[in-house]
Scaffold this active site. Structure first.
Site, PDB file in Angstrom:
ATOM      1  N   LYS A  87       3.101   4.788  17.375  1.00 61.89           N
ATOM      2  CA  LYS A  87       4.495   4.365  17.516  1.00 61.89           C
ATOM      3  C   LYS A  87       4.750   4.021  18.991  1.00 61.89           C
ATOM      4  O   LYS A  87       4.557   4.862  19.876  1.00 61.89           O
ATOM      5  CB  LYS A  87       5.398   5.513  17.047  1.00 61.89           C
ATOM      6  CG  LYS A  87       6.776   5.101  16.649  1.00 61.89           C
ATOM      7  CD  LYS A  87       7.475   6.302  16.008  1.00 61.89           C
ATOM      8  CE  LYS A  87       8.910   6.022  15.688  1.00 61.89           C
ATOM      9  NZ  LYS A  87       9.607   7.240  15.279  1.00 61.89           N
TER      10      LYS A  87
HETATM   11  C1  E4P Z   1      12.652   6.564  13.909  1.00 62.03           C
HETATM   12  O1  E4P Z   1      11.497   6.530  13.533  1.00 62.03           O
HETATM   13  C2  E4P Z   1      13.296   7.705  14.534  1.00 62.03           C
HETATM   14  O2  E4P Z   1      12.417   8.808  14.440  1.00 62.03           O
HETATM   15  C3  E4P Z   1      14.563   8.166  13.895  1.00 62.03           C
HETATM   16  O3  E4P Z   1      14.792   7.553  12.645  1.00 62.03           O
HETATM   17  C4  E4P Z   1      15.732   8.190  14.803  1.00 62.03           C
HETATM   18  O4  E4P Z   1      16.816   8.717  14.101  1.00 62.03           O
HETATM   19  P1  E4P Z   1      18.099   9.359  14.814  1.00 62.03           P
HETATM   20  O5  E4P Z   1      18.969   8.243  15.271  1.00 62.03           O
HETATM   21  O6  E4P Z   1      18.732  10.172  13.728  1.00 62.03           O
HETATM   22  O7  E4P Z   1      17.593  10.193  15.954  1.00 62.03           O
END
Ligand code: E4P
Length: 217
Positions: A87
């Site tokens: 990622k």
């Molecule tokens: C994406 O992969 C992130 O891990 C996540 O969905 C972010 O979500 P949040 O806005 O609830 O922190």
């Protein structure tokens, strides 16, 4: 549409996996820190454990922001298990790194995406997944779902193969709207996935059936 769980919590990952509908897991530094995972060895071990629990793509986020740093970290993460997806944040060096990983057969998830332009760049670099953060867009007064639909339309017109991984899901309705808007994948907290189960008429209907079942002896 594939279902990923967005957590580093092993109990929640197990619970979602036991439902039989889980296709993968996404994590991020905030979610890892929440579980108290600290230090390179513990981080690597945690990803390995998740890979053993779930047979699907597991996103592991790099912590570096330079091209060299992202490549070095990504190679180590990808070596943990064939299902690891590196990622990478949507920054200039991140795009360069995604292209490098693509050319070297390593899957990537381009994260922190908030615009169609960013999604086009991620696809051009060959990202396996692009992660638009719909909840955070909604929080800032814009329409996250409109972005999902816009990216879906652009990718279809242009024939991009990158999968749209709708992230930052806040509730069950977000999941339904993502399915309508053309997301390929949603990544969601367990609570929102379980929210899909709920309907008051189901509860009322089941209570009545169970009551009448007693009359059947
Ligand atoms: C994406 O992969 C992130 O891990 C996540 O969905 C972010 O979500 P949040 O806005 O609830 O922190």
């Amino acid at each position: 549409m594939k279902f990923f769980i967005d957590t580093a919590n092993l109990a929640q990952i197990k619970e979602a996996n036991d439902l039989g509908i889980l296709d993968g897991v996404t994590t991020n530094p905030s979610l890892m820190a929440k579980e108290g995972i600290k230090g390179e060895a513990a981080i690597m071990q945690h990803y390995e454990t998740i890979c053993e629990l779930v047979d699907g793509d597991i996103s592991a986020e790099v912590l570096g922001t330079s091209f060299e740093g992202i490549i070095e970290e990504g190679k180590k993460l990808a070596a943990i298990h064939p299902n690891i997806v590196v990622k990478v944040p949507m920054i200039k060096d991140g795009i360069k790194a995604i292209k490098w990983f693509t050319d070297n057969g390593i899957k990537t998830n381009c994260t922190l995406v908030f615009s169609a332009g960013q999604a086009i760049l991620a696809a051009k670099a060959g990202a396996s997944y692009v992660s638009p953060f719909i909840g955070r867009i909604d929080d800032s007064g814009w329409d996250g779902m409109q972005l999902i639909a816009q990216i879906a339309s652009i990718y279809q017109i242009q024939g991009f193969k990158t999968e749209i991984l709708a992230a930052s899901i806040r509730n069950a309705n977000h999941i339904i709207a993502c399915a309508e808007a053309g997301a390929d994948v949603i990544t969601s907290p367990l609570e929102s996935i379980l929210g899909l189960l709920k309907h008051p008429l189901t509860d009322i209907g089941l209570a009545k059936f169970l009551e009448d079942a007693k009359k059947m002896g």
